[in-house]
Write an enzyme that holds these catalytic residues in place. Structure first.
Site, PDB file in Angstrom:
ATOM      1  N   SER A 152       0.077   4.653 -12.050  1.00 31.50           N
ATOM      2  CA  SER A 152       0.917   5.398 -11.272  1.00 31.50           C
ATOM      3  C   SER A 152       1.631   6.383 -12.084  1.00 31.50           C
ATOM      4  CB  SER A 152       2.254   4.347 -10.936  1.00 31.50           C
ATOM      5  OG  SER A 152       2.829   4.848  -9.759  1.00 31.50           O
ATOM      6  N   ASP A 319      -4.638   2.210  -1.863  1.00 30.84           N
ATOM      7  CA  ASP A 319      -3.255   2.483  -2.668  1.00 30.84           C
ATOM      8  C   ASP A 319      -2.602   3.672  -1.803  1.00 30.84           C
ATOM      9  OD1 ASP A 319      -1.149   3.432  -4.276  1.00 30.84           O
ATOM     10  OD2 ASP A 319      -2.305   4.155  -5.789  1.00 30.84           O
ATOM     11  N   HIS A 385      -2.439  -0.358  -5.596  1.00 31.71           N
ATOM     12  CA  HIS A 385      -1.805   0.331  -6.540  1.00 31.71           C
ATOM     13  C   HIS A 385      -2.246   0.047  -8.226  1.00 31.71           C
ATOM     14  CE1 HIS A 385       0.709   3.660  -7.717  1.00 31.71           C
ATOM     15  NE2 HIS A 385       1.580   2.954  -8.374  1.00 31.71           N
TER      16      HIS A 385
END
Length: 407
Positions: A152, A319, A385
């Site tokens: 991320s 994601d 994610h």
């Protein structure tokens, strides 16, 4: 020896705690009133000594999410949140260094509110101090290949840190609404109004939630079931930023993990100051980085590629949060890559996707991989994610491919 004694002995043997790999941890004062916490696990491979395997530094996202907590116990460390051995731990392929950064994240802390990082430059500078001290104290790692893996927002930090290391070493209606919101974000970014861009980002997420009945930003196949209540009123200036923190940082600090980090792990480490609570300053970390949040790092990646540093991009198929990031320059990670100025980009783009499987016996495609020169791209199927948490086997295989090990 009586039978009773033998039975008790055997039961005691069977229920004893699993043996943990060799490890070390510590604090590094990076600036006045700011200290960073790191936690190292030595590679735990039955056939190879750690000196024959690489060192990986893992950086969590947020900003403000803890790698020593979430990345360690929820994704790639030797034990899970139940303190049971993880079958897909990355220690099979490398030694792993977790760092709670920026300062104020996890067990890292500041003693003065002015010491929080507010931009990528400070984050990078702080990490240089940590790494200098780490390699100075752990000389056994000075000649070992070093990789930075991240997740991320950690990807943005990883790119900047790597470059510094190199120098010094929806439906139609909903889609229209989201696209309109994304254009406003892009306009704010072009005007260098980055705090406004972060504010507009929060509003764009609201639109997505409204149009998808509460989609989970970290895995589009699930819906958000937990209620997040901001502590500020909806009309206040900080309310949108608090919502972003709750979605993308507090989301990871699950109750069970928080109890573990502030309980058994805190006691094990023995060096956490009494006034420091794991994750207690994370909200302040996120708020102080708000203006930096929407600044892109494409130029940094270009510089890394030009410097012949190996760059790997990986993305979970399910994601949404990263796709929203790159909606500003069209949907998807590939579209973001197309913005690179790297001279070899056309040859990279011309490569065909290669299917990957978790093992030779498996017939189900687990990922797709594309590579040219020093750029790799992995598209991980059935992952959101948190790729290692969703697809541990494929994530471990990716690590072995990236670090040039047999797989």
């Amino acid at each position: 020896m009586t039978l009773q004694y033998v039975v008790l002995f055997l039961l005691g043997y069977l229920i004893k705690e699993p043996k943990e790999p060799k490890q070390a941890w510590g604090y590094v004062p990076v600036r006045s009133n700011a200290s960073m916490f790191w936690w190292l696990y030595y590679a735990d491979n039955p056939t190879q000594n750690f000196t024959k395997l690489p060192l990986i530094m893992w950086l969590q996202g947020g900003p403000g999410a803890s790698g020593c907590g979430y990345g360690n116990f929820e994704e790639i460390g030797p034990l899970d949140v139940e303190l049971k051995p993880r079958r897909t731990t990355w220690l099979q392929a490398a030694s792993v260094l977790f760092v709670d950064n920026p300062v104020g994240t996890g067990y890292s802390y500041v003693n003065d509110t002015l010491a929080y990082a507010t931009d990528l430059c400070t984050v990078t500078s702080d990490m240089m101090v940590v790494l200098r001290e780490f390699f100075k104290s752990k000389t056994e790692f000075q000649q070992i290949p070093f990789y930075i893996f991240s997740e991320s927002y950690g990807g943005k930090m990883a790119a900047a840190i790597a470059l510094e290391l190199h120098k010094s070493l929806l439906d139609d209606k909903g889609l229209k609404e989201v696209t309109t919101a994304a254009k406003k974000i892009l306009d704010a970014m072009n005007k260098k109004e980055f705090k406004l861009a972060t504010l507009l980002w929060s509003k764009a997420e609201d639109i997505i939630e409204e149009n998808t009945n509460g989609v989970n930003f970290y895995n589009i196949l699930t819906q958000e079931t937990t209620s997040k209540v901001a502590v500020a009123s909806p009309g206040s200036e900080i309310f949108p930023f608090l919502k972003l923190f709750q979605r993308h940082v507090q989301y990871q600090n699950k109750d069970k993990l928080s109890d573990l980090m502030n309980g058994a792990i805190r006691k094990k480490l023995k060096i956490i100051p009494d006034h420091v609570k794991w994750g207690g300053q994370s909200q302040n970390v996120f708020m102080n980085m708000a203006e930096d949040f929407m600044k892109h790092a494409i130029d940094i990646v270009d510089d890394l590629l030009e410097a012949n540093v190996n760059v790997t991009v990986y993305n979970g198929q399910l994601d949404l949060i990263n796709c929203l990031s790159f909606l500003l320059i069209h949907l998807g990670q590939e579209a973001w890559l197309r913005k690179l100025k790297w001279p070899k980009l056309k040859k990279f783009s011309a490569q065909k996707w290669q299917a990957l499987y978790t093992s030779p016996e498996s017939s189900e495609t687990a990922a797709f991989h594309k590579s040219y020169d020093n750029l790799d791209f992995f598209w991980i199927l059935k992952a959101g994610h948190m790729v290692p948490a969703d697809q541990g086997d494929m994530a471990l295989k990716m690590v072995r491919i990236v670090t040039h090990q047999k797989h």
